[in-house]
Design a protein around this motif. Structure first.
Motif, PDB file in Angstrom:
ATOM      1  N   ALA A 206      41.160  38.069  36.341  1.00  0.00           N
ATOM      2  CA  ALA A 206      40.059  38.543  35.484  1.00  0.00           C
ATOM      3  C   ALA A 206      38.778  37.786  35.852  1.00  0.00           C
ATOM      4  O   ALA A 206      38.825  36.605  36.181  1.00  0.00           O
ATOM      5  CB  ALA A 206      40.409  38.308  34.018  1.00  0.00           C
ATOM      6  N   PHE A 207      37.673  38.494  35.818  1.00  0.00           N
ATOM      7  CA  PHE A 207      36.339  37.963  36.126  1.00  0.00           C
ATOM      8  C   PHE A 207      36.208  37.495  37.582  1.00  0.00           C
ATOM      9  O   PHE A 207      35.364  36.665  37.914  1.00  0.00           O
ATOM     10  CB  PHE A 207      35.939  36.826  35.165  1.00  0.00           C
ATOM     11  CG  PHE A 207      35.922  37.276  33.737  1.00  0.00           C
ATOM     12  CD1 PHE A 207      34.919  38.107  33.275  1.00  0.00           C
ATOM     13  CD2 PHE A 207      36.943  36.904  32.866  1.00  0.00           C
ATOM     14  CE1 PHE A 207      34.918  38.563  31.956  1.00  0.00           C
ATOM     15  CE2 PHE A 207      36.955  37.351  31.550  1.00  0.00           C
ATOM     16  CZ  PHE A 207      35.939  38.173  31.100  1.00  0.00           C
ATOM     17  N   GLY A 208      37.062  38.039  38.468  1.00  0.00           N
ATOM     18  CA  GLY A 208      36.943  37.712  39.885  1.00  0.00           C
ATOM     19  C   GLY A 208      35.712  38.348  40.501  1.00  0.00           C
ATOM     20  O   GLY A 208      35.082  39.232  39.908  1.00  0.00           O
ATOM     21  N   ARG A 209      35.343  37.868  41.680  1.00  0.00           N
ATOM     22  CA  ARG A 209      34.154  38.397  42.367  1.00  0.00           C
ATOM     23  C   ARG A 209      34.563  38.939  43.736  1.00  0.00           C
ATOM     24  O   ARG A 209      35.363  38.321  44.439  1.00  0.00           O
ATOM     25  CB  ARG A 209      33.099  37.309  42.593  1.00  0.00           C
ATOM     26  CG  ARG A 209      32.510  36.748  41.335  1.00  0.00           C
ATOM     27  CD  ARG A 209      33.204  35.470  40.939  1.00  0.00           C
ATOM     28  NE  ARG A 209      32.949  34.387  41.869  1.00  0.00           N
ATOM     29  CZ  ARG A 209      33.758  33.346  42.057  1.00  0.00           C
ATOM     30  NH1 ARG A 209      34.905  33.289  41.418  1.00  0.00           N
ATOM     31  NH2 ARG A 209      33.436  32.390  42.897  1.00  0.00           N
ATOM     32  N   ILE A 210      33.997  40.073  44.105  1.00  0.00           N
ATOM     33  CA  ILE A 210      34.245  40.659  45.426  1.00  0.00           C
ATOM     34  C   ILE A 210      32.906  40.807  46.140  1.00  0.00           C
ATOM     35  O   ILE A 210      32.028  41.535  45.677  1.00  0.00           O
ATOM     36  CB  ILE A 210      34.933  42.042  45.314  1.00  0.00           C
ATOM     37  CG1 ILE A 210      36.271  41.895  44.590  1.00  0.00           C
ATOM     38  CG2 ILE A 210      35.122  42.657  46.691  1.00  0.00           C
ATOM     39  CD1 ILE A 210      37.013  43.205  44.379  1.00  0.00           C
ATOM     40  N   ALA A 211      32.745  40.098  47.237  1.00  0.00           N
ATOM     41  CA  ALA A 211      31.554  40.262  48.071  1.00  0.00           C
ATOM     42  C   ALA A 211      31.878  41.318  49.116  1.00  0.00           C
ATOM     43  O   ALA A 211      32.793  41.147  49.922  1.00  0.00           O
ATOM     44  CB  ALA A 211      31.198  38.934  48.745  1.00  0.00           C
ATOM     45  N   LEU A 212      31.140  42.427  49.097  1.00  0.00           N
ATOM     46  CA  LEU A 212      31.391  43.509  50.058  1.00  0.00           C
ATOM     47  C   LEU A 212      30.539  43.286  51.296  1.00  0.00           C
ATOM     48  O   LEU A 212      29.351  43.591  51.309  1.00  0.00           O
ATOM     49  CB  LEU A 212      31.034  44.850  49.432  1.00  0.00           C
ATOM     50  CG  LEU A 212      32.154  45.628  48.774  1.00  0.00           C
ATOM     51  CD1 LEU A 212      31.667  46.999  48.372  1.00  0.00           C
ATOM     52  CD2 LEU A 212      33.367  45.746  49.676  1.00  0.00           C
TER      53      LEU A 212
END
Ligand code: NAP
Length: 301
Positions: A206-212
């Motif tokens: 939960a509340f993770g971040r994904i840099a595309l």
């Protein structure tokens, strides 16, 4: 100055420029020489600050020599670092890691976090691992084949690497993998897209971040459907794309840190080098799995 190019960098974004579609970059005009990252030396100069033999990097037409106009404040590059580390891919990772935070928010990786990167042994992924390890993260890679995974853990410092080629789709990949990776991740650096992004979504906290950073699986026109987009909502994930050239202000800092990592042996990127411009890989190289091992360069002299 007239510059003799020693190396030309081949990067996946070049494939995107061959499409006449909506993009952050202009399509490559037909009949013009493709632009790419180059390093070389000055062989003729009409500029007082740049003498013959000055090392030179530029975005230039991918040919053996080119006239170049020195910018007002250009720092001549004296030392040699592997192109993979300090060229565009390396600075891209750096920009993302340091700058892509909105005011009041800090999404930078923190010590102890598990971070995941796909296309792990490529130019981007290998430097990502060194930067993340330097910040105390646990780094998990996703790469194609046992050789690449071994290289990831034995030479690049990854804590674990998942070989996606032994899986057909996203579901069993993180769950049944025998690789010691399946601790949930809090941050992902996505370079591939498609079912590999699904595999990552299934394991995000939960509340993770994904840099595309890239979606190379779709650069040749293949659709990139997501099977589990609802997980973005369920896990309140933050997904953000970025383009390295929009963060030029951190390039000097990035060059310094990446150069230090190379100098200290903590970043040991591989380079695949094609000899001569006529031997460069076919245009589709950028989207062919495993065609290159590490940074793809063309040696021009
Ligand atoms: P690279 O060194 O050429 O590595 C590319 C690797 O991607 C290949 O070796 C292959 O590794 C994997 N790959 C290729 N096609 C694939 C497919 N269809 N499915 C799965 N994996 C595939 O490239 P790079 O310079 O590291 O770039 C990696 C990504 O970063 C690309 O998506 C690129 O567009 C992106 N990028 C973005 C920025 C930005 O500003 N946003 C800047 C630089 C790069 P395996 O054999 O392990 O599959």
């Amino acid at each position: 100055v007239l510059v003799r190019h020693h190396y030309l960098s081949l990067d996946p974004y070049m494939r995107g420029r061959m499409n006449d579609g909506k993009s952050y970059a202009q399509p490559q005009p037909l009949g013009e020489v493709m632009i790419g990252g180059t390093v070389g030396e000055v062989v003729e100069s009409a500029h007082p600050r740049f003498r013959r033999a000055t090392r030179w990097w530029a975005w230039a037409a991918g040919r053996n020599t080119a006239w170049s106009m020195p910018p007002a404040r250009r720092a001549a590059q004296g030392r040699h670092h592997p192109c993979a580390a300090v060229a565009l891919p390396g600075r891209g990772r750096h920009a993302r890691r340091h700058r892509l935070v909105r005011p009041g928010q800090d999404h930078r990786p923190k010590a102890g976090e598990t971070v995941v990167v796909s296309a792990a042994t490529g130019a981007v992924g290998s430097a990502f691992a060194a930067l993340a390890k330097a910040r105390g993260c646990r780094v998990v890679g996703i790469a194609g084949g046992p050789d690449k995974c071994r290289y990831a853990t034995e030479e690049l410092g990854f804590d674990a690497c998942i070989d996606y080629k032994v899986h057909k789709d996203a579901k069993p990949c993180p769950r049944r993998s025998r690789t010691p990776a399946p601790r949930a991740s809090t941050a992902t650096f996505e370079n591939v897209g498609g079912w590999m992004l699904d595999a990552v979504l299934l394991r995000m906290n939960a509340f993770g971040r994904i840099a595309l950073c890239g979606m190379i699986a779709g650069y040749d026109g293949a659709p990139l459907p997501l099977a589990y987009p609802a997980l973005i909502l369920v896990n309140r994930l933050k997904v953000e794309g970025f383009i390295v050239s929009e963060h030029m202000e951190v390039w000097p800092e990035a060059l310094k840190e990446l150069g230090t990592l190379v100098g200290s042996g903590k970043l040991r990127p591989r380079e695949s080098i094609a000899q001569g411009i006529e031997a460069r890989p076919r245009p589709s190289w950028a989207c062919s799995r495993a065609s290159n091992f590490g940074k793809q360069l063309v040696k021009l002299i």
